[in-house]
Design a protein around this motif. Sequence first.
Motif, short mmCIF file in Angstrom:
data_model
loop_
_atom_site.label_atom_id
_atom_site.label_comp_id
_atom_site.label_asym_id
_atom_site.label_seq_id
_atom_site.Cartn_x
_atom_site.Cartn_y
_atom_site.Cartn_z
N ILE A 125 -43.47 -50.83 72.74
CA ILE A 125 -44.36 -51.36 71.70
C ILE A 125 -44.14 -52.86 71.51
O ILE A 125 -45.11 -53.63 71.42
CB ILE A 125 -44.13 -50.59 70.38
N GLU A 126 -42.88 -53.28 71.45
CA GLU A 126 -42.60 -54.71 71.27
C GLU A 126 -43.21 -55.53 72.40
O GLU A 126 -43.72 -56.64 72.18
CB GLU A 126 -41.09 -54.96 71.21
N THR A 127 -43.19 -55.01 73.61
CA THR A 127 -43.76 -55.75 74.74
C THR A 127 -45.28 -55.83 74.61
O THR A 127 -45.89 -56.85 74.96
CB THR A 127 -43.37 -55.10 76.07
N CYS A 128 -45.91 -54.78 74.08
CA CYS A 128 -47.36 -54.84 73.80
C CYS A 128 -47.67 -55.93 72.79
O CYS A 128 -48.75 -56.55 72.85
CB CYS A 128 -47.84 -53.50 73.23
N TRP A 129 -46.74 -56.18 71.88
CA TRP A 129 -46.96 -57.13 70.80
C TRP A 129 -46.54 -58.55 71.14
O TRP A 129 -46.53 -59.42 70.27
CB TRP A 129 -46.24 -56.65 69.54
N ARG A 130 -46.18 -58.78 72.40
CA ARG A 130 -45.94 -60.14 72.88
C ARG A 130 -47.09 -60.53 73.80
O ARG A 130 -47.32 -59.86 74.81
CB ARG A 130 -44.62 -60.25 73.64
N GLU A 131 -47.81 -61.56 73.46
CA GLU A 131 -48.95 -61.97 74.28
C GLU A 131 -48.48 -62.29 75.70
O GLU A 131 -47.59 -63.13 75.89
CB GLU A 131 -49.65 -63.17 73.66
N GLY A 132 -49.04 -61.59 76.67
CA GLY A 132 -48.61 -61.77 78.05
C GLY A 132 -47.33 -61.03 78.39
O GLY A 132 -46.78 -61.22 79.48
N GLY A 133 -46.88 -60.17 77.49
CA GLY A 133 -45.58 -59.52 77.66
C GLY A 133 -45.45 -58.68 78.91
O GLY A 133 -44.35 -58.58 79.48
#
Length: 268
Positions: free
Chosen positions: A236-244
């Motif tokens: 989820i955190e990676t989804c919430w980083r633009e370009g993650g």
Amino acid sequence: MNSVYCPIDDEGHYIQLHTIIASGDAALVAHRDDMAIKMAIVYANYTLEEVEENRSKIRREQEVWRRIQPDFETPVEGIVQCLDLPGDTIEMKYMSGGTLSKWLEHRARPSIQLQKRWFRQLAIGLHNLHQRRVIHSDILSRNILLDGSLNVAICDLGASSIMPIDTIMANAVDEYNCSIWTDLCQLGLVFYEIATGRMTSISLYDNGGSDNAVARFPSRDMLPALGKRLWARDIIETCWREGGYGAAGAAGILAKLDKLHVPRRRRR
């Protein structure tokens, strides 16, 4: 009921209200046999301009379906199957399980095994959209449907944008500033709802009084806090980083799922 308040279908017949399973500003979805049929909202007292405005939105969505699923006999994994596009309507496979938002609201939290299955199915669906150079722009739990076997699929392409077929999607934005990264951010919010049972009301268009027609990738402090023991925290955190997820896009979620070890719950 007064016929003025009864919508009319594409062939000029009144629609039985009990068959309507979803309705928005310009379109409704009616259940007929094994199909869910999306059509423009038209009432007897509408002007020709009002009718055309709503029907033009259906025709725009039809073009998205033609890009995604040119062969009606071959469904696209992770996306509700389109069966036909007659007239100004969209005929889709009826999904008997209803929307994911209602399922999460009225059922106990799904097992981690089922959560992982849903994560995978939704990631595949979004990846398939992006591979076909389509930005969904409205990935919400109410726009995800379940079948009778609790498989999930993405639906409602009314806000989607078709990009040129040679577009490098990692760098692309549509006219509303939506991108694969805003799609992934929204998918992360759906994942959050699945994993925690807490519904969100965060919108990409909540811009503090600025032009709400333009999306903005939210800052991290606008998004929910995640518990350290949440099994899907990193996904989820990676989804919430633009370009993650980098060049892999939504396919990067599948790689994380494959590597993830989720401890089984202890039996009591």
